[in-house]
Design a protein around this motif. Structure first.
Motif, PDB file in Angstrom:
ATOM      1  N   ARG A 199      22.443 -27.368  21.972  1.00 39.34           N
ATOM      2  CA  ARG A 199      23.613 -26.554  21.305  1.00 39.34           C
ATOM      3  C   ARG A 199      24.778 -27.251  21.851  1.00 39.34           C
ATOM      4  O   ARG A 199      26.019 -27.430  20.854  1.00 39.34           O
ATOM      5  CB  ARG A 199      23.526 -25.190  22.086  1.00 39.34           C
ATOM      6  CG  ARG A 199      24.817 -24.234  21.657  1.00 39.34           C
ATOM      7  CD  ARG A 199      24.962 -23.814  20.472  1.00 39.34           C
ATOM      8  NE  ARG A 199      26.216 -22.977  20.141  1.00 39.34           N
ATOM      9  CZ  ARG A 199      26.561 -22.639  19.099  1.00 39.34           C
ATOM     10  NH1 ARG A 199      25.892 -22.731  17.930  1.00 39.34           N
ATOM     11  NH2 ARG A 199      27.866 -22.042  18.924  1.00 39.34           N
ATOM     12  N   ARG A 200      24.878 -28.018  22.956  1.00 40.63           N
ATOM     13  CA  ARG A 200      26.093 -28.557  23.256  1.00 40.63           C
ATOM     14  C   ARG A 200      26.376 -29.801  22.451  1.00 40.63           C
ATOM     15  O   ARG A 200      27.602 -30.005  22.141  1.00 40.63           O
ATOM     16  CB  ARG A 200      25.806 -28.859  24.994  1.00 40.63           C
ATOM     17  CG  ARG A 200      27.236 -29.638  25.419  1.00 40.63           C
ATOM     18  CD  ARG A 200      26.910 -29.573  26.881  1.00 40.63           C
ATOM     19  NE  ARG A 200      25.792 -30.368  27.572  1.00 40.63           N
ATOM     20  CZ  ARG A 200      24.639 -29.803  28.001  1.00 40.63           C
ATOM     21  NH1 ARG A 200      24.747 -28.372  28.239  1.00 40.63           N
ATOM     22  NH2 ARG A 200      23.677 -30.362  28.265  1.00 40.63           N
ATOM     23  N   GLY A 260      20.347 -24.260  18.849  1.00 39.57           N
ATOM     24  CA  GLY A 260      19.630 -24.586  20.000  1.00 39.57           C
ATOM     25  C   GLY A 260      18.245 -25.370  19.965  1.00 39.57           C
ATOM     26  O   GLY A 260      17.556 -25.389  20.932  1.00 39.57           O
ATOM     27  N   ASP A 296      18.803 -36.460  24.653  1.00 36.06           N
ATOM     28  CA  ASP A 296      18.544 -35.106  25.282  1.00 36.06           C
ATOM     29  C   ASP A 296      18.508 -33.959  24.318  1.00 36.06           C
ATOM     30  O   ASP A 296      18.294 -32.740  24.942  1.00 36.06           O
ATOM     31  CB  ASP A 296      19.887 -34.695  26.356  1.00 36.06           C
ATOM     32  CG  ASP A 296      21.173 -34.765  25.655  1.00 36.06           C
ATOM     33  OD1 ASP A 296      21.418 -35.129  24.717  1.00 36.06           O
ATOM     34  OD2 ASP A 296      22.037 -34.157  26.519  1.00 36.06           O
ATOM     35  N   CYS A 297      18.484 -34.163  22.921  1.00 31.63           N
ATOM     36  CA  CYS A 297      18.502 -33.159  21.822  1.00 31.63           C
ATOM     37  C   CYS A 297      17.579 -33.455  20.870  1.00 31.63           C
ATOM     38  O   CYS A 297      17.338 -32.646  20.028  1.00 31.63           O
ATOM     39  CB  CYS A 297      19.775 -32.518  21.382  1.00 31.63           C
ATOM     40  SG  CYS A 297      20.842 -34.105  20.693  1.00 31.63           S
ATOM     41  N   PRO A 342      15.901 -28.267  19.304  1.00 30.63           N
ATOM     42  CA  PRO A 342      15.701 -29.709  19.131  1.00 30.63           C
ATOM     43  C   PRO A 342      15.103 -30.537  18.072  1.00 30.63           C
ATOM     44  O   PRO A 342      14.467 -29.667  17.350  1.00 30.63           O
ATOM     45  CB  PRO A 342      14.918 -30.090  20.541  1.00 30.63           C
ATOM     46  CG  PRO A 342      14.719 -28.824  21.268  1.00 30.63           C
ATOM     47  CD  PRO A 342      15.007 -27.769  20.575  1.00 30.63           C
ATOM     48  N   GLY A 378       9.895 -29.867  24.368  1.00 28.95           N
ATOM     49  CA  GLY A 378      10.150 -29.721  25.889  1.00 28.95           C
ATOM     50  C   GLY A 378      11.634 -30.165  26.376  1.00 28.95           C
ATOM     51  O   GLY A 378      12.128 -29.738  27.342  1.00 28.95           O
ATOM     52  N   LEU A 379      12.497 -30.563  25.412  1.00 33.70           N
ATOM     53  CA  LEU A 379      13.825 -30.711  25.202  1.00 33.70           C
ATOM     54  C   LEU A 379      14.731 -29.501  25.724  1.00 33.70           C
ATOM     55  O   LEU A 379      14.207 -28.403  25.215  1.00 33.70           O
ATOM     56  CB  LEU A 379      14.574 -31.514  24.413  1.00 33.70           C
ATOM     57  CG  LEU A 379      13.872 -32.771  24.078  1.00 33.70           C
ATOM     58  CD1 LEU A 379      14.616 -33.391  22.987  1.00 33.70           C
ATOM     59  CD2 LEU A 379      14.141 -33.750  25.392  1.00 33.70           C
ATOM     60  N   ASP A 380      15.724 -29.620  26.580  1.00 35.60           N
ATOM     61  CA  ASP A 380      16.538 -28.263  26.971  1.00 35.60           C
ATOM     62  C   ASP A 380      17.377 -27.907  25.673  1.00 35.60           C
ATOM     63  O   ASP A 380      18.338 -28.753  24.933  1.00 35.60           O
ATOM     64  CB  ASP A 380      17.700 -28.998  27.984  1.00 35.60           C
ATOM     65  CG  ASP A 380      18.608 -27.900  28.621  1.00 35.60           C
ATOM     66  OD1 ASP A 380      18.385 -26.715  28.157  1.00 35.60           O
ATOM     67  OD2 ASP A 380      19.116 -28.119  29.677  1.00 35.60           O
ATOM     68  N   ARG A 381      17.354 -26.720  25.176  1.00 36.69           N
ATOM     69  CA  ARG A 381      18.027 -26.137  24.101  1.00 36.69           C
ATOM     70  C   ARG A 381      19.341 -26.037  24.509  1.00 36.69           C
ATOM     71  O   ARG A 381      20.097 -26.048  23.255  1.00 36.69           O
ATOM     72  CB  ARG A 381      17.181 -24.851  23.792  1.00 36.69           C
ATOM     73  CG  ARG A 381      15.715 -24.696  23.511  1.00 36.69           C
ATOM     74  CD  ARG A 381      15.370 -23.309  23.058  1.00 36.69           C
ATOM     75  NE  ARG A 381      15.927 -22.696  22.061  1.00 36.69           N
ATOM     76  CZ  ARG A 381      15.379 -22.998  20.690  1.00 36.69           C
ATOM     77  NH1 ARG A 381      14.370 -23.820  20.494  1.00 36.69           N
ATOM     78  NH2 ARG A 381      16.290 -22.534  19.592  1.00 36.69           N
ATOM     79  N   ARG A 382      19.806 -25.904  25.359  1.00 41.33           N
ATOM     80  CA  ARG A 382      21.450 -25.806  25.871  1.00 41.33           C
ATOM     81  C   ARG A 382      21.913 -27.174  25.589  1.00 41.33           C
ATOM     82  O   ARG A 382      22.906 -27.188  25.103  1.00 41.33           O
ATOM     83  CB  ARG A 382      21.612 -25.699  27.372  1.00 41.33           C
ATOM     84  CG  ARG A 382      21.112 -24.134  27.550  1.00 41.33           C
ATOM     85  CD  ARG A 382      21.072 -23.839  29.121  1.00 41.33           C
ATOM     86  NE  ARG A 382      20.235 -24.765  29.755  1.00 41.33           N
ATOM     87  CZ  ARG A 382      19.988 -24.684  31.217  1.00 41.33           C
ATOM     88  NH1 ARG A 382      20.732 -23.995  31.852  1.00 41.33           N
ATOM     89  NH2 ARG A 382      18.943 -25.446  31.669  1.00 41.33           N
ATOM     90  N   ALA A 383      21.193 -28.054  25.856  1.00 34.83           N
ATOM     91  CA  ALA A 383      21.693 -29.525  25.447  1.00 34.83           C
ATOM     92  C   ALA A 383      21.943 -29.698  23.840  1.00 34.83           C
ATOM     93  O   ALA A 383      22.748 -30.293  23.505  1.00 34.83           O
ATOM     94  CB  ALA A 383      20.702 -30.585  25.891  1.00 34.83           C
TER      95      ALA A 383
END
Length: 355
Positions: free
Chosen positions: A330-331, A283, A301-302, A285, A323-328
């Motif tokens: 991981r996805r 997760g 996004d990652c 980035p 600042g990027l989305d950790r869920r992105a």
């Protein structure tokens, strides 16, 4: 799916054992385990000290004993080169004599030229994975026969393109990681850099970028080049840049998952970049240099990429990456970097070659 008998040839230089010496060893270990889990009979040929759970047959196959006169000859190469040459020569001769009765396919996952040069002596299909940019010894081995009997795969589109002049039709099978093991972490404020401590991985540049950005950095990995580490890395260490050692995978997962972003600073054209996939699976980035195959793995996004070697630009991108989305992140790892995809692609290739 039928059970296959697979000979998997690894590097003779480092054991296939945690903590791994590098990405090639980690990849070979994961591939052997994944094929075992699919019910295949895998015989791993690897350096002494490899994971006993893999049932590895050790290389060198037979230790070379050279006379004093041979060692004194002006053509005598380094001892390491000679040991590796002898190990692979012995292995390939053994596979040429007995391979068709013991194996359905041979997968050369090493960087050595002899499994390619001697492939025509085997009566079973042989696959070679291209893990690096072109090397003179391997290019020569490929061109020696009129038609090279080896099926080649490449770990990225970038690597396949680099080999195109010699291997025009390499099948791309991206490296993968165990996304169940490399699990998401909570993140944090610090940065992380992990990998082999060698000039081409650029950890000294990671320290400079993190310091310029004003964000603490923790570094982990084997010191594969002691002179480089002592001259270029060690003098830069301090409270804001700490080397935490060569960690096993479990501790590495915790370290990477607790970071706000991972710095990836290749000073060469990275053929794949396994640390990128591992960071994303945690997760975390990625903030790196745009070299080699990194752009194939990362999406906006990652991860973010700076021009190669531009420390100032990399430093400016640190807060963007954090600042990027950790869920992105991981996805992306689950969709693109899963080792299930890698193992399935190789299994499909093995079965295709046996038809």
């Amino acid at each position: 799916m039928n059970s296959l008998r697979i000979a998997l040839i690894a590097s003779a230089r480092y054991p296939i054992m945690e903590p791994f010496a590098g990405g090639l060893e980690a990849h070979t270990w994961a591939l052997a385990h994944a094929l075992h889990r699919r019910g295949h009979d895998v015989q791993l040929f690897a350096a002494p000290g490899s994971d006993p759970a893999l049932g590895a047959r050790e290389l060198p196959v037979r230790k070379v004993v050279l006379s004093r006169e041979a060692r004194a000859d002006s053509s005598m190469p380094s001892g390491t080169w000679m040991q590796e040459h002898h190990a692979y020569l012995g292995l390939m001769l053994d596979l040429a004599r007995h391979g068709e009765h013991r194996f359905d396919v041979v997968h050369n996952n090493s960087l050595h030229y002899l499994p390619v040069a001697m492939a025509s002596a085997l009566r079973v299909p042989i696959v070679t994975t291209l893990h690096t940019p072109p090397t003179p010894w391997l290019e020569s081995a490929i061109q020696t026969p009129e038609i090279c009997p080896v099926t080649f795969t490449a770990v990225s589109e970038f690597t396949a393109s680099a080999w195109k002049a010699t291997v025009p039709a390499a099948r791309v099978v991206h490296n993968g990681i165990d996304t169940d093991f490399w699990r998401p972490g909570p993140g944090g404020d610090d940065l992380v850099w992990f990998g082999r401590m060698v000039p081409e991985k650029g950890p000294h540049l990671a320290i400079q970028a993190a310091r310029t950005a004003g964000v603490p950095l923790r570094l982990a990995g084997p010191v594969a080049d002691r002179a480089y580490f002592e001259k270029r890395v060690e003098p830069l260490l301090g409270e804001d840049a700490q080397y935490v050692g060569h960690l096993d995978r479990r501790r590495l997962v915790e370290l990477v998952g607790a970071a706000g972003a991972a710095l990836v600073t290749p000073c060469w054209d990275e053929p794949y970049g396994l640390v990128v996939a591992e960071a994303l699976a945690c997760g975390t980035p990625v903030c790196g240099f745009d070299r080699g195959a990194l752009a194939e793995i990362l999406t906006p996004d990652c991860g973010v990429l700076a021009p190669p070697g531009d420390v100032e630009a990399l430093a400016r991108l640190v807060p963007v990456a954090a600042g990027l989305d950790r869920r992105a992140a991981r996805r992306r790892a689950e969709e693109f970097c899963s080792f299930d995809r890698t193992a399935d692609a190789y299994t499909d290739l093995y079965e295709e070659l046996m038809r």
